[in-house]
Design a protein around this motif. Structure first.
Motif, PDB file in Angstrom:
ATOM      1  N   ASP A   1       5.212   1.894   6.353  1.00  0.00           N
ATOM      2  CA  ASP A   1       5.917   2.011   7.641  1.00  0.00           C
ATOM      3  C   ASP A   1       4.954   2.120   8.815  1.00  0.00           C
ATOM      4  OD1 ASP A   1       8.232   1.858   6.261  1.00  0.00           O
ATOM      5  OD2 ASP A   1       8.583   4.026   6.186  1.00  0.00           O
ATOM      6  N   GLN A   2       3.827   2.816   8.602  1.00  0.00           N
ATOM      7  CA  GLN A   2       2.937   3.059   9.749  1.00  0.00           C
ATOM      8  C   GLN A   2       2.220   1.786  10.213  1.00  0.00           C
ATOM      9  OE1 GLN A   2       2.440   4.127   6.644  1.00  0.00           O
ATOM     10  NE2 GLN A   2       0.267   4.172   6.058  1.00  0.00           N
ATOM     11  N   LEU A   3       2.340   0.697   9.435  1.00  0.00           N
ATOM     12  CA  LEU A   3       1.683  -0.556   9.843  1.00  0.00           C
ATOM     13  C   LEU A   3       2.661  -1.540  10.472  1.00  0.00           C
ATOM     14  CD1 LEU A   3      -0.768  -1.226   6.845  1.00  0.00           C
ATOM     15  CD2 LEU A   3      -1.078   0.236   8.831  1.00  0.00           C
ATOM     16  N   ALA A   4       3.953  -1.224  10.398  1.00  0.00           N
ATOM     17  CA  ALA A   4       4.945  -2.152  10.969  1.00  0.00           C
ATOM     18  C   ALA A   4       4.742  -2.247  12.479  1.00  0.00           C
ATOM     19  CB  ALA A   4       6.346  -1.668  10.648  1.00  0.00           C
ATOM     20  N   GLY A   5       4.909  -3.463  13.010  1.00  0.00           N
ATOM     21  CA  GLY A   5       4.786  -3.648  14.457  1.00  0.00           C
ATOM     22  C   GLY A   5       3.348  -3.923  14.889  1.00  0.00           C
TER      23      GLY A   5
ATOM     24  N   LEU B   1     -10.556  -1.009   5.268  1.00  0.00           N
ATOM     25  CA  LEU B   1     -10.172  -0.663   3.885  1.00  0.00           C
ATOM     26  C   LEU B   1     -10.832  -1.567   2.849  1.00  0.00           C
ATOM     27  CD1 LEU B   1      -6.313   0.065   4.055  1.00  0.00           C
ATOM     28  CD2 LEU B   1      -8.167   1.701   3.773  1.00  0.00           C
ATOM     29  N   GLY B   2     -11.379  -2.704   3.291  1.00  0.00           N
ATOM     30  CA  GLY B   2     -11.970  -3.613   2.315  1.00  0.00           C
ATOM     31  C   GLY B   2     -10.924  -4.460   1.602  1.00  0.00           C
TER      32      GLY B   2
ATOM     33  N   ASP C   1      -8.870   0.614  -3.228  1.00  0.00           N
ATOM     34  CA  ASP C   1      -8.693   0.310  -1.795  1.00  0.00           C
ATOM     35  C   ASP C   1      -7.245  -0.051  -1.507  1.00  0.00           C
ATOM     36  OD1 ASP C   1     -11.970  -1.278  -1.388  1.00  0.00           O
ATOM     37  OD2 ASP C   1     -11.319   0.825  -1.258  1.00  0.00           O
ATOM     38  N   ILE C   2      -6.618  -0.827  -2.417  1.00  0.00           N
ATOM     39  CA  ILE C   2      -5.216  -1.203  -2.216  1.00  0.00           C
ATOM     40  C   ILE C   2      -4.344   0.048  -2.224  1.00  0.00           C
ATOM     41  CG2 ILE C   2      -3.262  -2.395  -3.300  1.00  0.00           C
ATOM     42  CD1 ILE C   2      -5.260  -4.587  -4.143  1.00  0.00           C
ATOM     43  N   ALA C   3      -4.665   1.003  -3.084  1.00  0.00           N
ATOM     44  CA  ALA C   3      -3.853   2.229  -3.167  1.00  0.00           C
ATOM     45  C   ALA C   3      -3.958   3.050  -1.885  1.00  0.00           C
ATOM     46  CB  ALA C   3      -4.293   3.066  -4.363  1.00  0.00           C
TER      47      ALA C   3
ATOM     48  N   THR D   1      -1.264   5.290   2.489  1.00  0.00           N
ATOM     49  CA  THR D   1      -1.319   6.490   3.358  1.00  0.00           C
ATOM     50  C   THR D   1      -2.299   6.330   4.515  1.00  0.00           C
ATOM     51  OG1 THR D   1      -3.004   7.313   1.859  1.00  0.00           O
ATOM     52  CG2 THR D   1      -0.732   8.065   1.467  1.00  0.00           C
ATOM     53  N   TRP D   2      -2.901   5.116   4.658  1.00  0.00           N
ATOM     54  CA  TRP D   2      -3.889   4.924   5.718  1.00  0.00           C
ATOM     55  C   TRP D   2      -3.198   4.768   7.069  1.00  0.00           C
ATOM     56  CZ3 TRP D   2      -4.969   0.360   8.715  1.00  0.00           C
ATOM     57  CH2 TRP D   2      -6.149   0.443   9.486  1.00  0.00           C
ATOM     58  N   HIS D   3      -3.788   5.400   8.135  1.00  0.00           N
ATOM     59  CA  HIS D   3      -3.219   5.246   9.485  1.00  0.00           C
ATOM     60  C   HIS D   3      -4.218   4.528  10.378  1.00  0.00           C
ATOM     61  CE1 HIS D   3       0.520   7.542   9.269  1.00  0.00           C
ATOM     62  NE2 HIS D   3      -0.079   8.075   8.233  1.00  0.00           N
TER      63      HIS D   3
END
Ligand SMILES: Nc1ncnc2c1ncn2[C@@H]1O[C@H](COP(=O)(O)OP(=O)(O)OP(=O)(O)O)[C@@H](O)[C@H]1O
Ligand SMILES: Nc1ncnc2c1ncn2[C@@H]1O[C@H](COP(=O)(O)OP(=O)(O)OP(=O)(O)O)[C@@H](O)[C@H]1O
Lengths: 217, 217
Positions: free
Chosen positions: A156-160, A172-173, A208-210, A214-216
């Motif tokens: 969700d935090q990446l939407a937009g 993140l690689g 990295d995919i995992a 939770t990455w912001h």
């Protein structure tokens, strides 16, 4: 399109013949059970009832002119071996079989099978790989141990946000090779904007995919 | 690592439990056949012999504390249904089962299974997709109909050339996301030099990937 022979219309053989037909290829489907052949003749127009261990019957329908054959006989292992070796003797270039056990696999390889599948074993290993991979990985193709192409829900935090602003390879690689869901975009450009509900196909290490979840930014 | 319960150690269940163990996860493997449990106890240290339709026996070993369970019972469909619904009643978040037919799949979904696999059907469809995809595709993950991540042998005419000089995205519309074989490189840089015997993992349309085989720089 190509042409395929499929001998044996159990769950595996029938699903195989049907999918090849749906993909536009021509399939000569064979089964010794005439009632079964009758039942599937609507979906598999080329289905023929004959005993595939009968060399004369195989020659009459011109099986030797097909480049690829799949033998999908399970319970009757003697038929499985006989049909596999007959198809190789008739000159079919690629004969693929299925086996129930590793011992059966070895025997079929000895009589000339080009590839022998173990559907139940492979399904178990595939499910294990899916369960063991991190996050909510939907699909995964292992490139090498620990590195894969994985499809994950867009957090969700990446939407937009635009890919160029997120710069996922730097932070993140991981690299986004496709966006799926409402719209289907392969190799998205830098201006592509992510939306809630998207599924991202990423290349990178499983760790990295995992971290994406939770990455912001 | 996570924890999994696997009920039923046939070909599917055993391969699943073994692969999860090899990936470092802890597996509580259950089978009602005590001889079988004895035979596999070397490779599956947590294997237990009990009848999984016995709710008391399941509680005694603390099955309800596991987040994920897989029910891999085939022939005995009544057991399959009973175990699946019991595990959901005990509160296990994700219960994955396998079924032999589509009717069985529907019934298991009704008793609360979170996912139901049809291993033989899925193996047939997967083989069909592999046989139908163009060129010598070794592995393929469909991103959308006609577009995939595919692994193909590096054509001889590209060996010795650098990716920046080949500029495959411009000339063919395909992107190399990994080079496999003697060396394993994910997301190769522009200076990466291809070698004979390499396997290329590409993203693009099936038609464009198929053109690689005969394309000359
Ligand atoms: N000699 C033969 N010639 C043609 N068909 C055959 C021959 N022997 C068996 N078959 C057919 O092969 C089909 C599949 O065989 P069987 O049911 O034993 O396999 P299976 O492993 O149970 O299949 P699946 O797991 O794919 O459902 C059956 O429909 C059977 O009629
Ligand atoms: N109630 C039960 N509790 C625990 N184990 C059970 C129960 N019922 C069956 N099993 C076990 O499940 C295992 C797999 O079942 P079965 O052999 O019927 O499936 P299968 O579909 O042939 O397996 P596969 O295709 O994976 O080889 C067997 O080893 C059997 O002992």
């Amino acid at each position: 399109p190509s042409e395929f022979v499929v001998v044996g219309l159990g769950r595996f053989g029938y699903s195989l013949a049907l999918k090849l037909t749906q993909l536009g290829h021509s399939v000569l489907a064979i089964d010794s059970n005439a009632r079964l052949v009758q039942e599937v003749s609507g979906e598999l127009p080329g289905a023929v009832a004959l005993d595939a261990t009968d060399e004369e019957a195989l020659r009459e329908i011109g099986v030797e002119y097909f480049p690829t054959a799949v033998v999908a006989i399970g319970d009757d292992f003697e038929s499985n071996i006989l049909v596999t070796s007959l198809l190789k003797e008739l000159g079919i270039g690629q004969v693929i079989c299925k086996a129930s056990t590793i011992r059966q696999q070895k025997i079929l390889q000895r009589v000339g099978a080009d590839a022998v599948l173990l559907p139940e074993h492979e399904a178990g290993v595939r499910l294990a790989t899916e369960l063991a991979s991190p996050g909510k990985v939907l699909e995964r193709l292992e490139l090498q141990p620990g590195i894969s192409v994985s499809e994950v829900p867009c957090p969700d935090q990446l939407a937009g946000k635009r890919l160029v602003d997120l710069d996922l390879p730097k932070h993140l690689g991981v690299t986004v090779v496709a966006v799926r869901g409402a719209r289907e975009v392969a190799m998205p450009g830098p201006d592509e904007t992510l939306r809630a509900g998207d599924r991202l196909v990423l290349v990178g290490t499983d760790q990295d995919i995992a971290r994406l979840e939770t990455w912001h930014p």
